[in-house]
Design a protein around this motif. Structure first.
Motif, PDB file in Angstrom:
ATOM      1  N   LYS A   1       7.678  -5.840 -13.666  1.00 54.17           N
ATOM      2  CA  LYS A   1       6.167  -6.143 -13.161  1.00 54.17           C
ATOM      3  C   LYS A   1       6.432  -6.523 -11.732  1.00 54.17           C
ATOM      4  O   LYS A   1       5.542  -6.214 -10.891  1.00 54.17           O
ATOM      5  CB  LYS A   1       5.612  -7.557 -13.817  1.00 54.17           C
ATOM      6  CG  LYS A   1       4.298  -8.007 -13.532  1.00 54.17           C
ATOM      7  CD  LYS A   1       3.951  -9.238 -14.397  1.00 54.17           C
ATOM      8  CE  LYS A   1       4.912 -10.320 -13.976  1.00 54.17           C
ATOM      9  NZ  LYS A   1       4.148 -11.388 -14.688  1.00 54.17           N
ATOM     10  N   TRP A   2       7.465  -7.138 -11.229  1.00 60.85           N
ATOM     11  CA  TRP A   2       7.787  -7.437  -9.790  1.00 60.85           C
ATOM     12  C   TRP A   2       7.883  -6.229  -8.983  1.00 60.85           C
ATOM     13  O   TRP A   2       7.718  -6.432  -7.626  1.00 60.85           O
ATOM     14  CB  TRP A   2       8.845  -8.411  -9.605  1.00 60.85           C
ATOM     15  CG  TRP A   2       8.450  -9.913 -10.349  1.00 60.85           C
ATOM     16  CD1 TRP A   2       7.320 -10.399 -10.755  1.00 60.85           C
ATOM     17  CD2 TRP A   2       9.450 -10.961 -10.404  1.00 60.85           C
ATOM     18  NE1 TRP A   2       7.552 -11.552 -11.023  1.00 60.85           N
ATOM     19  CE2 TRP A   2       8.760 -11.862 -10.849  1.00 60.85           C
ATOM     20  CE3 TRP A   2      11.041 -11.180 -10.650  1.00 60.85           C
ATOM     21  CZ2 TRP A   2       9.170 -13.365 -11.457  1.00 60.85           C
ATOM     22  CZ3 TRP A   2      11.201 -12.209 -10.752  1.00 60.85           C
ATOM     23  CH2 TRP A   2      10.601 -13.151 -11.398  1.00 60.85           C
ATOM     24  N   GLY A   3       8.365  -5.358  -9.464  1.00 66.80           N
ATOM     25  CA  GLY A   3       8.584  -3.934  -8.790  1.00 66.80           C
ATOM     26  C   GLY A   3      10.089  -3.779  -8.454  1.00 66.80           C
ATOM     27  O   GLY A   3      10.949  -4.814  -8.154  1.00 66.80           O
ATOM     28  N   ARG A   4      10.480  -2.531  -8.443  1.00 67.23           N
ATOM     29  CA  ARG A   4      11.998  -2.237  -8.016  1.00 67.23           C
ATOM     30  C   ARG A   4      12.379  -2.345  -6.617  1.00 67.23           C
ATOM     31  O   ARG A   4      13.601  -2.629  -6.527  1.00 67.23           O
ATOM     32  CB  ARG A   4      12.258  -0.732  -8.402  1.00 67.23           C
ATOM     33  CG  ARG A   4      11.563   0.218  -7.662  1.00 67.23           C
ATOM     34  CD  ARG A   4      12.307   1.719  -7.896  1.00 67.23           C
ATOM     35  NE  ARG A   4      13.809   1.797  -7.675  1.00 67.23           N
ATOM     36  CZ  ARG A   4      14.590   2.445  -8.317  1.00 67.23           C
ATOM     37  NH1 ARG A   4      14.135   3.371  -9.192  1.00 67.23           N
ATOM     38  NH2 ARG A   4      15.822   2.434  -7.954  1.00 67.23           N
ATOM     39  N   GLU A   5      11.498  -2.640  -5.703  1.00 64.81           N
ATOM     40  CA  GLU A   5      11.831  -2.946  -4.399  1.00 64.81           C
ATOM     41  C   GLU A   5      12.886  -4.338  -4.283  1.00 64.81           C
ATOM     42  O   GLU A   5      13.422  -4.434  -3.297  1.00 64.81           O
ATOM     43  CB  GLU A   5      10.710  -2.990  -3.470  1.00 64.81           C
ATOM     44  CG  GLU A   5       9.789  -4.138  -3.727  1.00 64.81           C
ATOM     45  CD  GLU A   5       8.663  -3.655  -4.754  1.00 64.81           C
ATOM     46  OE1 GLU A   5       7.630  -4.156  -4.767  1.00 64.81           O
ATOM     47  OE2 GLU A   5       8.812  -2.525  -5.423  1.00 64.81           O
TER      48      GLU A   5
ATOM     49  N   ARG B   1       1.300  -4.503 -14.135  1.00 66.97           N
ATOM     50  CA  ARG B   1       2.297  -4.576 -13.079  1.00 66.97           C
ATOM     51  C   ARG B   1       1.577  -5.102 -11.770  1.00 66.97           C
ATOM     52  O   ARG B   1       0.499  -4.888 -11.607  1.00 66.97           O
ATOM     53  CB  ARG B   1       2.893  -3.345 -13.024  1.00 66.97           C
ATOM     54  CG  ARG B   1       3.478  -2.915 -14.128  1.00 66.97           C
ATOM     55  CD  ARG B   1       4.609  -1.536 -13.653  1.00 66.97           C
ATOM     56  NE  ARG B   1       5.186  -1.059 -15.108  1.00 66.97           N
ATOM     57  CZ  ARG B   1       6.098  -0.328 -15.050  1.00 66.97           C
ATOM     58  NH1 ARG B   1       6.760   0.059 -13.742  1.00 66.97           N
ATOM     59  NH2 ARG B   1       6.948   0.075 -15.881  1.00 66.97           N
ATOM     60  N   GLU B   2       2.346  -5.744 -10.836  1.00 63.09           N
ATOM     61  CA  GLU B   2       1.793  -6.100  -9.577  1.00 63.09           C
ATOM     62  C   GLU B   2       1.569  -4.633  -8.994  1.00 63.09           C
ATOM     63  O   GLU B   2       2.682  -3.886  -8.677  1.00 63.09           O
ATOM     64  CB  GLU B   2       2.703  -6.871  -9.070  1.00 63.09           C
ATOM     65  CG  GLU B   2       2.982  -8.382  -9.682  1.00 63.09           C
ATOM     66  CD  GLU B   2       3.726  -9.381  -8.879  1.00 63.09           C
ATOM     67  OE1 GLU B   2       4.309  -9.189  -7.898  1.00 63.09           O
ATOM     68  OE2 GLU B   2       3.631 -10.612  -9.582  1.00 63.09           O
TER      69      GLU B   2
END
Length: 665
Positions: free
Chosen positions: A377-381, A579-580
């Motif tokens: 949800k926060w993202g792979r970055e 997801r964000e």
């Protein structure tokens, strides 16, 4: 369940073969399955020889009075000696046992941290054992532990084991009511706690809850709790009464010399109360020999542990069985170096875990699907900012991992090179039961695959007959295993009724979970049986529908329940977290898109009647979604007991928003 039952389930074609280098040097290879099948008792005797015994057993297994098992009958050993002393005696005292990483930030902008070697751990455990004995605790006495994730918590557990005093660890986020009920149920005479712990950068008090719990206990059984031993962790002001003793006064001045006593293999090691129970707590009893054999062997096998070089990190709390088996007893018996982290994944930033993996060069990482989905949800970055190249194996525990989370975990965290061991086991089993072997198994995302060598499991119908490949039913364990629960504390009848009555004729242990065999005969766990819905006569798995929802690019996490429906018997109700940073349809349009996505993935019968977009889901402190509460909301009932939730306000937010996101067709 018929052969059609749950047969429209997950069809997963992706396969991940073991890395060639890992397979070549794997601790456990394919021949272990055949060895265990040929002579199960000899197989477990061989694993028991990985431990140090003061007296060898006369008999591997006594199953003369099922369901009451005895393993390694006549054998004697000490769990703490096996976890600490023997490594020091073997010349490995300078090896780091724990890289402790605390949460509060110091003046230099870094979190507190310290390394604890096996020699230092031995001294601390010995001192604590002497101090606890001086407070009147002897073999057989029970001790309650209510602490944050600090080294003293593990020292306390091992000190109790050293003395033969069964411990019950109560998660530090539980209420005074939950703590008092557990103290009363097991009759604990000593409580070990701390003034508080740190959570998200702030001190969180623990001692006031202990004071309240002890007062409740005193009202019911005066004089039961004789002392409360308190670690000074946060320095906050706490009330101090006649029975209270500071850890630094009692332990720091105690002798570091302590001779561990060897106990019978069946001597009680700990009582673990299952999370989310209502009414009378259910105390799972684990004994010493079989449990330590099972925990240490499975840790060695499933994680392909190389203790000389690996750095292992299990993110569980010691308040749960995962912390007992795969932070304390299994890993320490194997002499590995571990990370012990006090804090949360998002403090002081959302990359905190990956920063620790990078800094401590973690090689083996074990966490829960709910955490993985949060990171998605926060993202792979966020993880992409850190060097995770030290990782060589990833593990999943707590609930079935949906295929998309598995792929994200393997790809983003594991760099598309690490095996993922998706493990199924329970508080009751004490050890991992079903899992890929990383050097043997071509894993499928979302499948726990096959029982480990020495473990016998099957999927059966209501009559206890094994189902064929491609069919679903109930997961059972068909033979006893070393780390199995021995009974429920003080309640043999409830033990028999809960776990052994459904398939009493066959002698099977009923796990309470639905499962499916796919076309290859590999196992897919489908969640608790009460999380299997009956929609117009079709049995549908909540896990399957949740996996379909999470496979949509907008959805980070989903929980599905069956709600009573006049037309269909039960209807599918879904709660989703987005997801964000996603873009596309919103509101009713997105709800319809998600309903259509489920219909496409599974079939029209599985299309949710309603989907509600929520900010959070109700979870216990161990990360399990409390679907019972969601069912209350979906059926317009008063929401039940929320004391085991990490955040009880979540249910208020969900209830307020229920009227949105409905669909009628």
């Amino acid at each position: 369940m018929s052969e059609e039952t749950l047969s429209n389930l997950l069809h997963e074609n992706r396969r991940f073969e073991p890395p060639a280098e890992l397979a070549a040097d794997a601790n456990v290879k394919a021949d272990a399955y055949e060895q265990a099948r040929a002579d199960r008792e000899s197989f477990w005797a061989e694993q028991a020889n990985r431990l140090d015994w003061a007296q060898t057993w006369d008999r591997v297994l006594d199953w003369d009075n099922p369901p009451f098992a005895k393993w390694f009958v006549g054998g004697r050993l000490n769990a703490a000696y096996n976890c600490v002393d023997r490594h020091v005696e073997a010349g490995r005292g300078d090896k780091v046992a724990f890289h402790f990483v605390g949460e509060p930030e110091g003046t230099d902008g870094k979190a507190e941290g310290r390394d604890i070697t096996y020699a230092q751990l031995k001294d601390e455990v010995s001192k604590a054992a002497n101090a606890i004995a001086a407070l009147g605790v002897a073999a057989g006495d029970r001790v309650a532990i209510y602490m944050p994730m600090i080294p003293e918590a593990i020292v306390a557990m091992l000190a109790c084991a050293r003395l033969g005093a069964p411990h019950t660890v109560v998660f530090g986020g539980f209420s005074a009511e939950a703590l008092s009920s557990r103290i009363l149920d097991c009759g604990a005479k000593l409580v070990i706690t701390a003034d508080g712990g740190y959570r998200r950068g702030a001190a969180s008090a623990l001692k006031p809850a202990v004071d309240e719990a002890v007062a409740k206990v005193e009202a019911e059984q005066a004089g039961l709790v004789e002392n409360v031993l308190v670690v000074r962790r946060t320095g906050q002001e706490v009330a101090f009464g006649d029975r209270d003793v500071w850890w630094h006064d009692a332990v720091d001045s105690a002798s570091a010399e302590h001779e561990p006593e060897a106990f019978d293999s069946e001597h009680p090691l700990y009582v673990m109360y299952t999370s989310g129970t209502t009414g009378k707590p259910k105390g799972i009893l684990h004994t010493t020999g079989g449990y330590l054999v099972g925990a240490s062997y499975t840790h060695h096998a499933v994680f392909d542990l190389k203790p000389e070089t690996d750095v292992y990190w299990c993110t569980a709390d010691i308040g749960w069985v995962t912390g007992h088996s795969y932070i304390v007893y299994g890993p320490l018996a194997n002499g590995v170096t571990q990370v012990l982290y006090e804090g949360t994944p998002d403090t002081p930033h959302k990359g905190r875990w990956w920063e620790i993996v990078q800094d401590k060069k973690v090689t083996l990482f074990y966490t829960a699907p709910t955490a993985i989905r949060t990171f998605m949800k926060w993202g792979r970055e966020i993880p992409d900012k850190f060097d995770l190249s030290s990782l060589r194996l990833l593990g999943s525990v707590g609930e079935p991992i949906n295929p998309e989370a598995y792929i994200w975990y393997r790809s983003v965290i594991g760099g598309d090179r690490t095996p993922v061991v998706d493990t199924w086991w329970q508080t009751e089993t004490g050890m991992i039961m079903i899992s890929p072997l990383p050097g043997v198994t071509a894993s499928k995302p979302g499948s726990a695959m096959t029982p480990l060598p020495g473990v016998s499991a099957d999927v059966v119908d209501l009559e206890g007959k094994p189902v064929g490949n491609g069919a679903g039913g109930y997961l059972v364990l068909t033979e006893p295993w070393p780390a199995m629960l021995r009974t429920l504390w003080g309640d043999d009848e409830r033990f028999k009724e809960t776990y052994w009555s459904r398939y009493a004729a066959q002698g099977f242990y009923f796990a309470g979970d639905g499962a499916k065999k796919d076309e290859d005969g590999d196992l897919w766990l489908l969640g608790r049986v009460d999380d299997v819905m009956n929609v117009s006569g079709h049995r549908l798995s909540t896990t399957e529908i949740e996996s379909a929802l999470v496979s949509h690019p907008r959805v980070a996490e989903a929980a599905v329940v069956g709600a009573a429906d006049e037309t269909t018997g039960q209807a599918v109700c879904a709660f989703v977290i987005l997801r964000e940073g996603g873009s596309g349809a919103e509101g009713d349009e997105l709800v319809q898109e998600l309903r259509g996505h489920v219909a496409k993935e599974i079939g029209a019968i599985a299309k949710p009647r309603q989907i509600m977009v929520v900010a959070e889901l109700p979870k216990t402190r161990s990360g399990k979604i409390m679907r019972r509460l969601l069912r209350d909301v979906a059926e317009n009932r008063q929401v039940g007991d929320v004391t085991t939730l990490a955040d009880s306000t979540v249910m208020d937010l969900i209830a307020k928003g229920l009227s949105s996101g409905k669909a009628e067709d």
